[in-house]
Design a protein around this motif. Sequence first.
Motif, short mmCIF file in Angstrom:
data_model
loop_
_atom_site.label_atom_id
_atom_site.label_comp_id
_atom_site.label_asym_id
_atom_site.label_seq_id
_atom_site.Cartn_x
_atom_site.Cartn_y
_atom_site.Cartn_z
N PRO A 349 0.94 -1.20 0.10
CA PRO A 349 0.09 -0.06 0.04
C PRO A 349 1.00 1.27 0.04
CG PRO A 349 -0.60 -1.70 1.80
CD PRO A 349 0.50 -2.10 1.25
N LEU A 350 1.92 1.06 0.69
CA LEU A 350 2.86 2.35 0.70
C LEU A 350 3.41 2.54 -0.69
CD1 LEU A 350 4.93 1.38 3.80
CD2 LEU A 350 2.91 2.98 3.60
N TYR A 351 3.97 1.80 -1.42
CA TYR A 351 4.16 1.98 -2.99
C TYR A 351 3.20 2.69 -3.79
CZ TYR A 351 8.10 -1.57 -2.69
OH TYR A 351 9.26 -2.36 -2.76
N TYR A 352 1.94 2.22 -3.27
CA TYR A 352 0.98 2.50 -4.24
C TYR A 352 0.43 3.90 -3.86
CZ TYR A 352 -2.81 1.33 -7.29
OH TYR A 352 -3.64 1.22 -8.38
N ASP A 353 0.39 4.21 -2.39
CA ASP A 353 -0.06 5.58 -1.97
C ASP A 353 1.03 6.67 -2.54
OD1 ASP A 353 -2.22 4.41 -0.74
OD2 ASP A 353 -1.36 4.44 1.18
N LEU A 354 2.35 6.31 -2.45
CA LEU A 354 3.12 7.45 -2.81
C LEU A 354 3.13 7.63 -4.21
CD1 LEU A 354 5.79 8.63 -1.73
CD2 LEU A 354 7.08 6.72 -2.27
N LEU A 355 2.87 6.65 -5.18
CA LEU A 355 2.56 6.86 -6.45
C LEU A 355 1.49 7.65 -6.83
CD1 LEU A 355 3.72 3.35 -7.96
CD2 LEU A 355 4.87 5.34 -8.36
N GLN A 356 0.43 7.35 -6.09
CA GLN A 356 -0.78 8.17 -6.35
C GLN A 356 -0.44 9.82 -5.85
OE1 GLN A 356 -4.28 6.84 -7.13
NE2 GLN A 356 -4.31 9.37 -7.54
N GLU A 357 0.13 9.87 -4.73
CA GLU A 357 0.39 10.99 -4.07
C GLU A 357 1.11 12.03 -5.10
OE1 GLU A 357 1.94 11.11 0.01
OE2 GLU A 357 3.08 12.92 -0.67
N SER A 358 2.28 11.22 -5.79
CA SER A 358 3.21 11.89 -6.77
C SER A 358 2.40 12.35 -7.73
CB SER A 358 4.25 10.96 -7.03
OG SER A 358 4.97 10.58 -6.10
N HIS A 359 1.52 11.33 -8.23
CA HIS A 359 0.44 11.91 -9.60
C HIS A 359 -0.12 13.01 -9.23
CE1 HIS A 359 -2.97 11.28 -12.04
NE2 HIS A 359 -2.10 10.72 -12.76
N ASN A 360 -0.89 13.25 -8.08
CA ASN A 360 -1.49 14.26 -7.59
C ASN A 360 -0.75 15.65 -7.43
OD1 ASN A 360 -3.82 12.54 -7.63
ND2 ASN A 360 -3.82 12.56 -5.07
N ASN A 361 0.33 15.42 -7.25
CA ASN A 361 1.49 16.44 -7.04
C ASN A 361 1.79 17.02 -8.31
OD1 ASN A 361 1.06 16.78 -4.27
ND2 ASN A 361 3.03 15.42 -3.87
N ILE A 362 2.04 16.25 -9.12
CA ILE A 362 2.29 16.47 -10.71
C ILE A 362 1.12 17.57 -11.11
CG2 ILE A 362 2.47 15.54 -12.99
CD1 ILE A 362 5.15 15.45 -11.46
N GLU A 363 0.01 16.94 -10.91
CA GLU A 363 -1.12 17.66 -11.39
C GLU A 363 -1.01 19.02 -10.78
OE1 GLU A 363 -4.93 16.29 -11.85
OE2 GLU A 363 -3.91 16.03 -13.71
N ARG A 364 -0.77 19.24 -9.66
CA ARG A 364 -0.61 20.64 -8.90
C ARG A 364 0.54 21.19 -9.05
NH1 ARG A 364 -2.28 17.43 -4.18
NH2 ARG A 364 -4.43 17.19 -4.53
N ASN A 365 1.04 20.86 -10.43
CA ASN A 365 2.27 21.52 -10.75
C ASN A 365 3.62 21.51 -9.87
OD1 ASN A 365 2.69 22.85 -13.03
ND2 ASN A 365 1.26 24.62 -12.61
N ALA A 366 3.89 20.52 -9.09
CA ALA A 366 5.10 20.23 -8.18
C ALA A 366 6.27 20.15 -9.15
CB ALA A 366 4.69 19.01 -7.54
N ASN A 367 7.34 20.62 -8.52
CA ASN A 367 8.79 20.53 -9.21
C ASN A 367 9.22 19.10 -9.59
OD1 ASN A 367 11.51 20.12 -9.67
ND2 ASN A 367 11.96 22.20 -8.96
N ALA A 368 8.91 18.74 -10.82
CA ALA A 368 8.95 17.17 -11.22
C ALA A 368 10.40 16.60 -10.88
CB ALA A 368 8.76 17.29 -12.64
#
Length: 390
Positions: A349-368
Motif C-alpha cells: 500500500p505504501l508504494y501505491y499511495d506514494l505513486l498516487q500522491e506523486s501523481h496528484n502533486n504533478i497535477e498541482r504543478n510540483a517541481n518534477a
Amino acid sequence: MLFSDIFGYDALKNRLIKSVHENRVSHSQLLFGPEGTPKLALAIAYAQYVNCLSRTENDSCGVCSSCVKYNHLAHPDLHFIYPVATTKEIDSKPKSRDFIAPWRELVLETRANFSLTDWYDKIGMAETKQAIINAEDAGEVVRTLALKAFEADYKVLILWMVERMNPTSANRLLKVLEEPPEKTLFLLITEDPDQILSTILSRTQLIKIPAMSEAVIVTQLQNRFDFSLAEAARIALLSEGNWLTACRIAQAGGQEGASAGDFIEWLRDIFRLGTSRFWAEASLSVLQRAAVFARSGRESQKSFLLMAMRMVRFVMLQGLGASGMVKLEGAEAKFTVDFSPFVHADNAPLYYDLLQESHNNIERNANAQLLFIDLSYQFERIMRIPNPKQ
Ligand SMILES: [Zn+2]
C-alpha cells in the motif's frame, strides 16, 4: 453523433433515450467516468437526439436540418466549453471560442474519443502549462444562454472536464444552474467528480459512465484492428477498461510503449541504492533520470506514474500467486517474478499511495525533478521494509 456510433453502453443509452420519450429531460446532468469512456460522445448524441426533428424510437435521424448541423458540431444552439491555455496563436486571454475550429476537428476525427493530452496536442499547448476553464469563458456562455434559442428546441451547453474550472467560473456556473434559463440543457462532463463543488453536484443529475467492459473492447479491437481473439483479449486486459489505452497499444502493433522498461530500469537503480557497492553509481543514475523525467512534460510524467502503479499491482498479483492475472510477456513478466519478494502485505500500500500522491502533486504543478528524486529515495526505503514471509 448518433447513439449507434457509440459501441456498448446499451442500458445507459436506453435510459437517456427514455428520458426524452417521457419528457423528463433534466436541465443539468453530469456525466462522470474514467478516461477512455464515451462521456463526450454520449453527451453529444443525447443533445442531438433531444433536438432531432424526426427522431426514431432509438436514435436521431441524422438527416434533418438540426442533425445536419449537429453532424458538423455547428448548430447555433450548441455550445461547448473546455479547458484552454495560451498557445503560440492565442497568446493572451484564451477562451473556448478561440479554439472552436481545432475542437470540432478533434471531436469529429476521433468520434469524441480523446484524452486531455490529445486535446493539448491538438492546440499545440506546451505540456508545462495547465489548461483551465476560466471565468471569462463561463461568463460569455452564460450571457449567450440567457438569449432566446436561435432555432432549436433546446439550447445545449456541453462543458468538458468541469473539474478544470477555477473557483470564479465554478461560481458563475453554479449561479446559472440555480436559475437556469428556459429550455436549456447543461451537460457537464468530468473524470474526477471529487474535485467538483458539492453545490454543483447537488444541482445536477449524476450519470455514471463505467469503464468499458473487456468484452466490448475485445470485439472492437477485432473489428477495427484485425487482431486475433487472443491478442485482442491480451490488449483488453492491459487497457483496464480504457478504450484510448487499448487503441494506443493496438496502434503500436499490440506492443506497449517503452515506459514499462523505463520503470524496470529505474527500480534496478533504486535497488542498487541500497547497496554500498553500487550506491554512488545508482545515485548518479537517479539524478539523471530525474532530469529526463522533468523534461518529459506533465502528461508523460503522469502516464509514467500511472504505469508504475499498474506494474506494482501486477507484482502484487504475482506475489499473491495469481500469476494468471499478470498479462505481461518477456522481460516485463520476468520482472514481476524477480521483484515480487520486495512487494508484500507490509509495504504494497505504501508504494501505491506514494505513486498516487506523486501523481496528484504533478497535477498541482510540483517541481518534477525534486519530486522524482524524493520518490526514488522513498521507494528505496519502502523496498527495505522486511517481507514478513521471509
Ligand atoms: Zn434529426
